[in-house]
Design a protein around this motif. Structure first.
Motif, PDB file in Angstrom:
ATOM      1  N   LEU A 115       0.829  -1.215   0.000  1.00 64.11           N
ATOM      2  CA  LEU A 115       0.000   0.000   0.000  1.00 64.11           C
ATOM      3  C   LEU A 115       0.855   1.253   0.000  1.00 64.11           C
ATOM      4  CD1 LEU A 115      -2.950  -1.005   2.319  1.00 64.11           C
ATOM      5  CD2 LEU A 115      -3.029  -0.507  -0.131  1.00 64.11           C
ATOM      6  N   SER A 116       1.945   1.236   0.718  1.00 63.86           N
ATOM      7  CA  SER A 116       2.847   2.383   0.743  1.00 63.86           C
ATOM      8  C   SER A 116       3.387   2.660  -0.652  1.00 63.86           C
ATOM      9  CB  SER A 116       3.991   2.113   1.721  1.00 63.86           C
ATOM     10  OG  SER A 116       4.978   3.095   1.623  1.00 63.86           O
ATOM     11  N   ARG A 117       3.774   1.610  -1.336  1.00 61.23           N
ATOM     12  CA  ARG A 117       4.298   1.789  -2.696  1.00 61.23           C
ATOM     13  C   ARG A 117       3.198   2.203  -3.666  1.00 61.23           C
ATOM     14  NH1 ARG A 117       8.386  -1.890  -6.262  1.00 61.23           N
ATOM     15  NH2 ARG A 117       8.175  -0.577  -8.083  1.00 61.23           N
ATOM     16  N   ALA A 118       2.004   1.658  -3.495  1.00 62.54           N
ATOM     17  CA  ALA A 118       0.889   1.989  -4.388  1.00 62.54           C
ATOM     18  C   ALA A 118       0.477   3.455  -4.250  1.00 62.54           C
ATOM     19  CB  ALA A 118      -0.301   1.080  -4.109  1.00 62.54           C
ATOM     20  N   LEU A 119       0.690   4.032  -3.077  1.00 65.83           N
ATOM     21  CA  LEU A 119       0.303   5.426  -2.856  1.00 65.83           C
ATOM     22  C   LEU A 119       1.315   6.417  -3.413  1.00 65.83           C
ATOM     23  CD1 LEU A 119      -1.124   5.134   0.757  1.00 65.83           C
ATOM     24  CD2 LEU A 119      -2.399   5.434  -1.373  1.00 65.83           C
ATOM     25  N   ARG A 120       2.503   5.938  -3.743  1.00 64.82           N
ATOM     26  CA  ARG A 120       3.520   6.827  -4.331  1.00 64.82           C
ATOM     27  C   ARG A 120       3.127   7.171  -5.759  1.00 64.82           C
ATOM     28  NH1 ARG A 120       8.702   3.333  -3.361  1.00 64.82           N
ATOM     29  NH2 ARG A 120       8.339   2.872  -1.199  1.00 64.82           N
ATOM     30  N   PRO A 121       3.412   8.391  -6.177  1.00 70.16           N
ATOM     31  CA  PRO A 121       3.127   8.737  -7.576  1.00 70.16           C
ATOM     32  C   PRO A 121       3.977   7.895  -8.522  1.00 70.16           C
ATOM     33  CG  PRO A 121       3.859  10.667  -6.311  1.00 70.16           C
ATOM     34  CD  PRO A 121       3.973   9.478  -5.415  1.00 70.16           C
ATOM     35  N   CYS A 122       3.422   7.626  -9.665  1.00 71.70           N
ATOM     36  CA  CYS A 122       4.149   6.865 -10.667  1.00 71.70           C
ATOM     37  C   CYS A 122       5.401   7.641 -11.062  1.00 71.70           C
ATOM     38  CB  CYS A 122       3.260   6.639 -11.889  1.00 71.70           C
ATOM     39  SG  CYS A 122       4.079   5.709 -13.185  1.00 71.70           S
ATOM     40  N   PRO A 123       6.557   6.991 -11.079  1.00 64.53           N
ATOM     41  CA  PRO A 123       7.791   7.704 -11.405  1.00 64.53           C
ATOM     42  C   PRO A 123       7.823   8.241 -12.832  1.00 64.53           C
ATOM     43  CG  PRO A 123       8.203   5.356 -11.227  1.00 64.53           C
ATOM     44  CD  PRO A 123       6.786   5.592 -10.790  1.00 64.53           C
ATOM     45  N   ARG A 124       6.977   7.720 -13.699  1.00 65.95           N
ATOM     46  CA  ARG A 124       6.957   8.177 -15.093  1.00 65.95           C
ATOM     47  C   ARG A 124       5.822   9.169 -15.350  1.00 65.95           C
ATOM     48  NH1 ARG A 124      10.437   5.402 -18.330  1.00 65.95           N
ATOM     49  NH2 ARG A 124      11.074   3.371 -17.602  1.00 65.95           N
ATOM     50  N   CYS A 136       2.738   8.753 -15.504  1.00 62.22           N
ATOM     51  CA  CYS A 136       1.656   8.260 -16.348  1.00 62.22           C
ATOM     52  C   CYS A 136       0.348   8.412 -15.585  1.00 62.22           C
ATOM     53  CB  CYS A 136       1.905   6.808 -16.757  1.00 62.22           C
ATOM     54  SG  CYS A 136       1.785   5.628 -15.404  1.00 62.22           S
ATOM     55  N   ARG A 137      -0.701   8.035 -16.180  1.00 60.98           N
ATOM     56  CA  ARG A 137      -2.023   8.231 -15.576  1.00 60.98           C
ATOM     57  C   ARG A 137      -2.564   6.927 -14.973  1.00 60.98           C
ATOM     58  NH1 ARG A 137      -3.474  13.313 -17.366  1.00 60.98           N
ATOM     59  NH2 ARG A 137      -2.495  13.921 -19.318  1.00 60.98           N
ATOM     60  N   CYS A 138      -1.752   6.268 -14.178  1.00 64.13           N
ATOM     61  CA  CYS A 138      -2.177   5.035 -13.513  1.00 64.13           C
ATOM     62  C   CYS A 138      -3.312   5.344 -12.546  1.00 64.13           C
ATOM     63  CB  CYS A 138      -1.020   4.407 -12.739  1.00 64.13           C
ATOM     64  SG  CYS A 138       0.294   3.758 -13.762  1.00 64.13           S
ATOM     65  N   GLY A 139      -4.293   4.458 -12.500  1.00 67.52           N
ATOM     66  CA  GLY A 139      -5.380   4.582 -11.546  1.00 67.52           C
ATOM     67  C   GLY A 139      -5.140   3.709 -10.333  1.00 67.52           C
ATOM     68  N   GLY A 140      -6.153   3.574  -9.497  1.00 65.59           N
ATOM     69  CA  GLY A 140      -6.019   2.809  -8.261  1.00 65.59           C
ATOM     70  C   GLY A 140      -5.605   1.371  -8.474  1.00 65.59           C
ATOM     71  N   THR A 141      -6.278   0.672  -9.389  1.00 63.90           N
ATOM     72  CA  THR A 141      -5.953  -0.728  -9.641  1.00 63.90           C
ATOM     73  C   THR A 141      -4.563  -0.855 -10.229  1.00 63.90           C
ATOM     74  OG1 THR A 141      -8.276  -1.258  -9.998  1.00 63.90           O
ATOM     75  CG2 THR A 141      -6.665  -2.807 -10.885  1.00 63.90           C
ATOM     76  N   GLU A 142      -4.240   0.021 -11.187  1.00 59.72           N
ATOM     77  CA  GLU A 142      -2.914  -0.032 -11.793  1.00 59.72           C
ATOM     78  C   GLU A 142      -1.824   0.264 -10.770  1.00 59.72           C
ATOM     79  OE1 GLU A 142      -5.808   0.751 -15.039  1.00 59.72           O
ATOM     80  OE2 GLU A 142      -5.395   1.824 -13.181  1.00 59.72           O
ATOM     81  N   ARG A 185       1.116  -2.134 -10.046  1.00 56.72           N
ATOM     82  CA  ARG A 185       2.499  -1.651 -10.172  1.00 56.72           C
ATOM     83  C   ARG A 185       3.271  -1.957  -8.897  1.00 56.72           C
ATOM     84  NH1 ARG A 185       4.294   3.140  -8.587  1.00 56.72           N
ATOM     85  NH2 ARG A 185       2.229   4.063  -8.581  1.00 56.72           N
ATOM     86  N   ALA A 186       2.624  -1.748  -7.742  1.00 58.48           N
ATOM     87  CA  ALA A 186       3.279  -2.017  -6.456  1.00 58.48           C
ATOM     88  C   ALA A 186       3.624  -3.497  -6.295  1.00 58.48           C
ATOM     89  CB  ALA A 186       2.393  -1.548  -5.305  1.00 58.48           C
ATOM     90  N   LEU A 187       2.818  -4.353  -6.895  1.00 58.28           N
ATOM     91  CA  LEU A 187       3.064  -5.798  -6.834  1.00 58.28           C
ATOM     92  C   LEU A 187       3.958  -6.283  -7.967  1.00 58.28           C
ATOM     93  CD1 LEU A 187      -0.541  -6.925  -5.900  1.00 58.28           C
ATOM     94  CD2 LEU A 187       1.497  -7.269  -4.494  1.00 58.28           C
ATOM     95  N   GLY A 188       4.365  -5.363  -8.851  1.00 53.27           N
ATOM     96  CA  GLY A 188       5.201  -5.739  -9.977  1.00 53.27           C
ATOM     97  C   GLY A 188       4.438  -6.415 -11.106  1.00 53.27           C
ATOM     98  N   LEU A 189       3.125  -6.194 -11.156  1.00 52.25           N
ATOM     99  CA  LEU A 189       2.278  -6.859 -12.160  1.00 52.25           C
ATOM    100  C   LEU A 189       1.867  -5.922 -13.282  1.00 52.25           C
ATOM    101  CD1 LEU A 189      -0.065  -8.760  -9.698  1.00 52.25           C
ATOM    102  CD2 LEU A 189       1.905  -9.662 -10.919  1.00 52.25           C
TER     103      LEU A 189
END
Length: 141
Positions: free
Chosen positions: A110-119, A121-127, A131-135
């Protein structure tokens, strides 16, 4: 994640009967599927945390030997034959090493998922969770 593991993961609200002893999440594994239960009467972020905690148990290979006490299984899945259950873990307090590891896993994801995408991009909640899980890779990757 279910696709990569070759096993479906089903999410369910934890029935009232399954919450009687203070349990707020559970994972029940059969030979073919994983069933994750979460507390329905809490906030969505807390539900996500509970779900990730249970997924942490799955990914970390945690288990507790199945006993003859099939009451928790019957409470959570009354139509499931308890003899099909291979693993059962319930989330309530974090006094065991496995519980602490699963809790840390959920916190880190969850900590990683709450960080802004380093690129940017327009990732949403599921993405973000994927991304945090490496998927999930960003569209810009």
């Amino acid at each position: 994640m279910a696709h990569r593991r070759g096993r479906p993961i089903h999410l369910y609200p934890l029935p009232v009967e399954g919450r009687a002893d203070g349990t707020c999440g559970a994972w029940i594994a059969t030979d073919t599927d994983d069933h994750v239960f979460f507390e329905p009467g809490t906030t969505r972020p807390h539900q996500n945390h509970i779900i990730l905690h249970e997924i942490g148990h799955i990914l970390l290979g945690h288990h507790r030997p199945v006993t003859t006490d099939d009451a928790p299984v019957r409470a959570a899945l009354p139509d499931l034959d308890p003899r099909l259950v291979r693993r059962l873990l319930r989330r309530s307090i974090h006094t065991t090493r496995q519980e602490q590891e699963a809790e840390t896993f959920a916190d880190l994801v969850l900590s990683r998922a709450l960080r802004p995408c380093p690129r940017n991009c327009r990732c949403g909640g599921t993405e973000n969770l994927e991304r945090a899980l490496g998927l999930h890779a960003c569209a810009d990757d």
